[in-house]
Design a protein around this motif. Structure first.
Motif, mmCIF file in Angstrom:
data_model
loop_
_atom_site.group_PDB
_atom_site.id
_atom_site.type_symbol
_atom_site.label_atom_id
_atom_site.label_comp_id
_atom_site.label_asym_id
_atom_site.label_seq_id
_atom_site.Cartn_x
_atom_site.Cartn_y
_atom_site.Cartn_z
ATOM 1 N N GLN A 31 29.890 47.072 44.889
ATOM 2 C CA GLN A 31 30.897 46.156 45.432
ATOM 3 C C GLN A 31 31.205 46.576 46.869
ATOM 4 N N SER A 33 32.550 46.046 50.782
ATOM 5 C CA SER A 33 33.798 45.413 51.198
ATOM 6 C C SER A 33 33.767 45.104 52.688
ATOM 7 N N CYS A 59 43.869 35.537 44.959
ATOM 8 C CA CYS A 59 43.924 36.938 45.351
ATOM 9 C C CYS A 59 44.357 37.731 44.129
ATOM 10 N N ASN A 61 43.917 41.276 43.193
ATOM 11 C CA ASN A 61 44.459 42.626 43.171
ATOM 12 C C ASN A 61 44.763 43.068 44.592
ATOM 13 N N VAL A 62 45.922 43.633 44.795
ATOM 14 C CA VAL A 62 46.290 44.197 46.087
ATOM 15 C C VAL A 62 46.708 45.631 45.840
ATOM 16 N N VAL A 100 43.772 47.176 50.087
ATOM 17 C CA VAL A 100 42.555 46.556 49.570
ATOM 18 C C VAL A 100 42.944 45.296 48.813
ATOM 19 N N HIS A 102 41.410 42.170 46.505
ATOM 20 C CA HIS A 102 40.265 41.660 45.749
ATOM 21 C C HIS A 102 40.419 40.149 45.610
ATOM 22 N N TYR A 104 39.028 36.318 44.579
ATOM 23 C CA TYR A 104 38.131 35.538 43.725
ATOM 24 C C TYR A 104 38.314 34.078 44.078
ATOM 25 N N VAL A 114 35.896 41.953 48.617
ATOM 26 C CA VAL A 114 36.897 42.998 48.813
ATOM 27 C C VAL A 114 37.237 43.068 50.289
ATOM 28 N N ARG A 116 39.517 44.821 53.280
ATOM 29 C CA ARG A 116 40.269 46.052 53.552
ATOM 30 C C ARG A 116 40.946 45.935 54.909
ATOM 31 N N GLY B 230 48.487 33.733 41.744
ATOM 32 C CA GLY B 230 47.711 34.732 41.027
ATOM 33 C C GLY B 230 47.988 34.812 39.544
ATOM 34 N N TYR B 243 39.886 28.599 33.561
ATOM 35 C CA TYR B 243 39.448 29.896 34.076
ATOM 36 C C TYR B 243 39.738 30.955 33.036
ATOM 37 N N GLU B 315 33.285 52.978 44.617
ATOM 38 C CA GLU B 315 34.449 52.369 44.017
ATOM 39 C C GLU B 315 34.013 51.225 43.123
ATOM 40 N N TYR B 317 35.736 47.738 40.732
ATOM 41 C CA TYR B 317 36.845 46.974 40.167
ATOM 42 C C TYR B 317 36.322 46.252 38.940
ATOM 43 N N ARG B 319 37.333 44.041 35.421
ATOM 44 C CA ARG B 319 38.454 43.270 34.872
ATOM 45 C C ARG B 319 38.030 42.607 33.578
ATOM 46 N N TYR B 330 40.978 49.375 39.245
ATOM 47 C CA TYR B 330 40.291 49.628 40.507
ATOM 48 C C TYR B 330 40.213 51.136 40.683
ATOM 49 N N ARG B 343 43.979 52.435 40.090
ATOM 50 C CA ARG B 343 44.933 51.334 40.229
ATOM 51 C C ARG B 343 44.775 50.390 39.045
ATOM 52 N N ARG B 345 45.572 46.634 37.767
ATOM 53 C CA ARG B 345 46.006 45.296 38.166
ATOM 54 C C ARG B 345 46.760 44.725 36.972
ATOM 55 N N ILE B 350 52.130 40.296 37.820
ATOM 56 C CA ILE B 350 51.772 39.222 38.735
ATOM 57 C C ILE B 350 52.123 37.864 38.121
#
Lengths: 199, 383, 212
Positions: A31, A33, A59, A61-62, A100, A102, A104, A114, A116, B230, B243, B315, B317, B319, B330, B343, B345, B350
């Protein structure tokens, strides 16, 4: 989905003189970025959301990441007495904080991309543009990053702490944060941190 | 002489809106909230004008602790994120570490994971219905029904993982142990009996006049707002957005099963509740097929390393579609036994982004129902 | 009064008992817990009140949504530093006689989250705890057992004399100081009246002592 290189080129087409750099991910997940200059963050985010081919409308993930100052050992050739001498020099690479994102696309069903954004340093220059006006999902997550990492988001509708109490000082998720000692002499974590604090 | 009160301030022209507003702090512990959650509401009469959630009363520093312990030692902590669905949390974390290390999972383990994840979805949604009805004032009956049924699933979890709630079961590249003898038969019995419970629940709920008037048109949101904010999981699909990460990412082996994704059209509380009821029926389909088709074989990848795992630099991510929504992990590795960045999520946090928008204009009693329909667990909201 | 006489009177329909025992009997069999859950343990607490475990059999099923109406506080879950002032305040608002059950590892000592910067390492630092129920989370049976242990404890309580119960002693505090959330930590870090840090064991300490 378009490749990251194409996305970068399209961003540069739409937002001229924006700094966009691909950070490659050496791990098996692959992945990669996009590192975006903080000055153009908002414009790039808007472009990524509204471009008909990309449509990153979600959006997910932050998060913040804390990169400490690094000491790098380098071999430098120094001229001494008309002779090239190779010596080892230690150089400090200043640390920075990073956010960061993420992204979609729900309408196109692709992702993630991703994104940054990096701050100038870890002390004073910790301002970054808030992307909450573009994606509302960043609202609470940016507040969490502000709380735990201390990044100031300009343009955020409610820049207050999310998790810790209001008059709390410090940013606990930073790597150099020392948790308060809870009168536990045998406790390995607090004892270690006490040692760090003393040194 | 009786003084006649001056009622002129009640007329709309003379009314000063700011003078009549009432600030109300609900929580951090309210009878029908779902844990230590606090809301600062501004009310005009009983109508909500403003609503601000306050978090952090269950901030247990999961991420900080995980950055100081090994990768394996974080699995029990993930159980305690969303403590109703520990098995899906395990899966999301294992999936992320597998992405980080590039690890495959044997086929039998994939089947086991799907069976457990769908059972988790069943018991979460079952408990959800009970709690939601409790929020509407039907405290007792529905929760009793729900928990009675949930116990049957928890028995399955207990005989497999050793614990009713905190499973600590999935491992990188597989699962911890295989089914005990007779487990699949027991599971089949539970699954075969489930439609009966769902029929009963549906009969109790769907055509109930009070329930309809409490839920239909309450807290409706548009699909555009839901995507922008989100939202994920059943409450995103209730707005009509198709989705589901099980279909989009096709993680695990979900592409081998045929199941439908229920989609709502109003995005209100009623739709959100119906999403759960319908999803449970689809989960039962997956479960039946998975139990019939599960192959023999190893349950863990022999290449998988658990202790002293040092993933290559990079790294990832990962899900999954947890019962609450998109649960992601993450991870950043710097080749150390501990993750550099860990991290979560959290879907519950959210999904609360639009709580204010959903609540404005409704009565304060409806806020409880709206909050209940979002289905939050504070362990995940605050972590 | 001797036992034989008591028995004889009982046959005549006259029951003789002490005020202590009838008071304790009545109280212990109608414990009203506060409807108050913090984290994971709260789900097991709910499960304990539901059909399968049926806490109602032991007279403790009436969960009161107000501290003013409850006798028993079940601290079910992790107490964070942000939440601790509220927990102590709720305890202070309960009328005497009141009891506290620390349910689960987190309420006892911080449990798995002990290393967290926002976690109180045991609620007994701020309020007196009567029964500790270990487990993460404890099973509903364990909670029921804990409540039965508390009932036993109440049965043994005296209303007068030097070893009387806490609530019958006018000198003992009914309220405890509410800690405040200060700039770095919860202050005070514990209530010295009821808890003190464990003795420092120098031989087991691997790290040098702090100068601070």
């Amino acid at each position: 989905m378009l490749t990251l290189e194409t996305i970068r080129d399209r961003i540069l087409e739409a937002v001229p003189d924006a700094g966009v750099e691909i950070i490659s991910n050496p791990g098996p997940s692959g992945q990669d970025s996009l590192l975006v200059s903080s000055g153009h963050g908002l414009a790039i985010a808007l472009f990524l959301r509204d471009d008909p081919e990309l449509r990153f409308d979600y959006c997910s993930n932050v998060t913040g990441v804390d990169w400490l100052d690094k000491t790098v050992k380098e071999k430098v050739i120094v001229r001494e007495d008309d002779e090239d001498v190779e010596t080892q020099v230690e150089r400090v690479v200043p640390g920075y904080l990073e956010v960061v994102y993420h992204l979609y696309s729900i309408s196109k069903k692709h992702g993630p991309v991703v994104l940054r954004l990096r701050t100038a340093d870890r002390n004073e220059g910790v301002e970054l543009p808030s992307l909450t006006p573009v994606w509302k999902s960043a609202e609470f997550q940016e507040r969490e990053v502000l709380d735990l990492y201390g990044i100031r988001f300009t343009g955020h509708p409610d820049p207050t702490r999310l998790l810790m109490w209001e008059n709390f000082e410090g940013h606990p998720m930073r790597k150099d944060y020392c948790a308060p000692d809870d009168d536990e002499p045998g406790d390995p974590i607090t004892a270690r941190e006490r040692k760090e604090e003393a040194s | 002489m009786i003084a006649i009160p001056d009622c002129s301030f009640n007329t709309t022209e003379n009314r000063d809106p700011a003078a009549e507003l009432l600030e109300l702090s609900l929580g951090p512990q309210h009878p029908s909230t779902h844990g230590v959650f606090r809301m600062n509401a501004v009310l005009d009469g009983e109508t909500v004008v403003r609503l601000q959630p306050v978090f952090g009363y269950l901030h247990r520093n999961h991420e900080k602790i995980a950055e100081n312990v090994s990768y394996l030692a974080s699995i029990p902590y993930t159980d305690r994120l969303d403590y109703l669905c520990s098995l899906t949390n395990n899966w999301a974390y294992a999936l992320s570490v597998e992405k980080l290390t590039g690890l495959d999972v044997p086929e039998r383990a994939e089947y086991i994971r799907i069976i457990l994840a769908e059972l988790t979805r069943l018991q979460n949604h079952t408990a959800f219905l009970g709690f939601l009805l409790g929020d509407m004032g039907a405290w007792g009956t529905a929760l009793m029904y729900g928990f009675r049924q949930r116990e049957k699933v928890l028995d399955l979890f207990e005989s497999l993982t050793g614990s009713r709630m905190m499973s600590n079961y999935m491992r990188f590249g597989g699962c911890r142990c295989d089914f005990p003898e007779g487990w699949l038969e027991q599971a089949r019995t539970v699954i075969d009996e489930y439609p009966e419970f769902l029929d009963e629940m549906e009969q109790l709920l769907v055509s109930n006049e009070i329930l309809i008037s409490r839920t239909q048109g309450v807290g409706a949101i548009s699909p555009e707002r839901a995507i922008n904010a989100g939202l994920s999981g059943p409450i995103l699909r209730a707005t009509g957005v198709d989705y589901d990460i099980r279909k989009v990412d096709r993680y695990g082996i979900y592409d081998r099963f045929s199941f439908r994704i229920p989609i709502g059209d109003q995005g209100d509380t009623y739709d959100r509740m119906m999403m759960r009821l319908l999803e449970m029926r689809e989960s039962l389909k997956i479960l039946k097929a998975a139990i019939d088709e599960i192959p023999d074989g190893p349950i863990v990848n022999p290449k998988a390393k658990l202790r002293n795992l040092r993933p290559p630099e990079g790294e990832a991510y990962g899900r999954i579609e947890s019962p609450k929504g998109e649960l992601g992990f993450y991870l950043i590795s710097d080749k150390q036994p501990q993750p550099y960045r860990f991290r979560v999520r959290p879907p519950s946090l959210i999904n609360l982004t639009l709580l204010e928008e959903m609540s404005i204009g409704h009565k304060i009693a409806d806020v409880m129902v709206i909050l209940g329909s979002i289905d939050i667990v504070l362990g995940e909201v605050d972590r | 009064m001797d036992h034989q006489l008591k028995k004889e009177l009982g046959k005549q329909g006259i029951h003789v008992t002490s005020l202590d025992s009838i008071y304790n009997w009545a109280r212990s069999n109608s414990m009203w817990p506060m409807q108050f859950g913090l984290a994971c343990c709260a789900i097991e607490m709910i499960a304990a009140t539901m059909a399968r475990y049926d806490l109602a059999r032991f007279g403790a099923e009436i969960f009161r949504p107000s501290p003013r109406q409850s006798d028993l506080m079940i601290v079910a879950g992790t107490v964070t530093k942000k939440m601790a002032p509220t927990v102590v305040r709720l305890y202070n608002q309960m009328p005497e006689p009141k009891y506290v059950i620390a349910m689960g590892a987190c309420a006892i000592s911080g449990g798995p989250f002990r290393d967290g910067y926002n976690v109180v390492k045991g609620i007994d630092r701020y309020i007196p705890v009567d029964i500790y129920i270990p487990g993460c989370p404890p099973r509903p049976e364990a909670l029921i057992d804990g409540i039965m242990k508390l009932q036993e404890k109440i049965h043994g309580q005296k209303l007068t004399g030097p070893d009387r119960a806490r609530h019958a002693d006018p000198d003992s505090p009914g309220e405890y100081a509410v800690p405040g959330t200060e700039s770095r930590d919860l202050l005070p870090r514990f209530n010295p009246c009821i808890w003190s840090p464990p003795a420092r064991q120098t031989d087991s300490l691997e790290y040098p002592e702090s100068k601070i």
